[in-house]
Design a protein around this motif. Sequence first.
Motif, PDB file in Angstrom:
ATOM      1  N   LEU A   2    -113.457   4.976  81.095  1.00 63.59           N
ATOM      2  CA  LEU A   2    -113.266   3.532  81.111  1.00 63.59           C
ATOM      3  C   LEU A   2    -112.823   3.086  82.511  1.00 63.59           C
ATOM      4  CD1 LEU A   2    -111.411   3.204  77.689  1.00 63.59           C
ATOM      5  CD2 LEU A   2    -113.723   2.405  78.198  1.00 63.59           C
TER       6      LEU A   2
ATOM      7  N   ASP B 120    -117.775   0.799  81.010  1.00 72.29           N
ATOM      8  CA  ASP B 120    -117.234   0.473  79.690  1.00 72.29           C
ATOM      9  C   ASP B 120    -118.094   1.007  78.545  1.00 72.29           C
ATOM     10  OD1 ASP B 120    -115.207  -1.072  78.058  1.00 72.29           O
ATOM     11  OD2 ASP B 120    -117.087  -1.955  77.361  1.00 72.29           O
TER      12      ASP B 120
ATOM     13  N   SER C  29    -112.364   8.207  76.821  1.00 73.80           N
ATOM     14  CA  SER C  29    -112.404   6.868  76.253  1.00 73.80           C
ATOM     15  C   SER C  29    -111.251   6.713  75.272  1.00 73.80           C
ATOM     16  CB  SER C  29    -113.762   6.602  75.599  1.00 73.80           C
ATOM     17  OG  SER C  29    -113.944   5.231  75.340  1.00 73.80           O
TER      18      SER C  29
END
Length: 261
Positions: free
Chosen positions: A69, A99, A114
Amino acid sequence: SPGAVTQQIHVLEKFLNFRLMERHGRGIRLTTWGTLYLSNVRAAMDLLRKGVQDLERARVSNHLAVSALPSLTNKWLGPLLFEWKRLNPDVNILLEGVDPEPRLDMGEADFRISYGTRRRAHQRYVHLFTDFLIPVASPHLIGRVPLADPRGLLKFPLLWIDWGPEFVATPTWRDWFTSAGVSVDRVRCDLTFSLSSAAIDAAADGRGLVLAQHSLVAGTLAAGSLVRIPGRHLPLPESYFLAWNGTALDKPLGVAFRDWL
């Protein structure tokens, strides 16, 4: 043996319903159909050979593609990987802060870091850590203001972070003031960021106070660009995880990287 080769050619001719070979003098040669078929077969065999070579190259490669991320990449993983590089100077790492979850088994990354229920997108993963939020600010902003009373923070600009509806809501300034025993009907919202790293950078620039993840500000706190404001810390509702594709651990440093991280 020649007899076995001849038998295989006959089987292939029966399958294709074409004559591929014909006698020529004391030997044999390709028919027109055989010549046409050979050009395609040769290309297919070359492609199969290349596939094996590519697999072997990937297996012995020191290249690792790591996805995470964006904020985690900027504030936590990026600095951490310099330590990995110091321990493994020959490794070549591609670090990508994105993302959307990469399709690991389609080769879009070797490893992915993540958060939360996004682990369901991956077949292989392991829990990393559960982070917590702490209030931080630039020492230039708060100066010598005594912060023993949490109500004193209300006069400063408060920076908020909202990751959007995909994730379980994280604790807010309102939750923090409640945990500190401060009863307020309304906590002002000066500016809301979707990226934690952007909010942290704004706080380091003296733009306001932010309720930030400890993992993302630990280095900044150590450097003195931010200071921790006294008070309780609030755990995030979900955890970070590490996922990997089916071939990542077959690479020379794949297992070592996973275990180290």
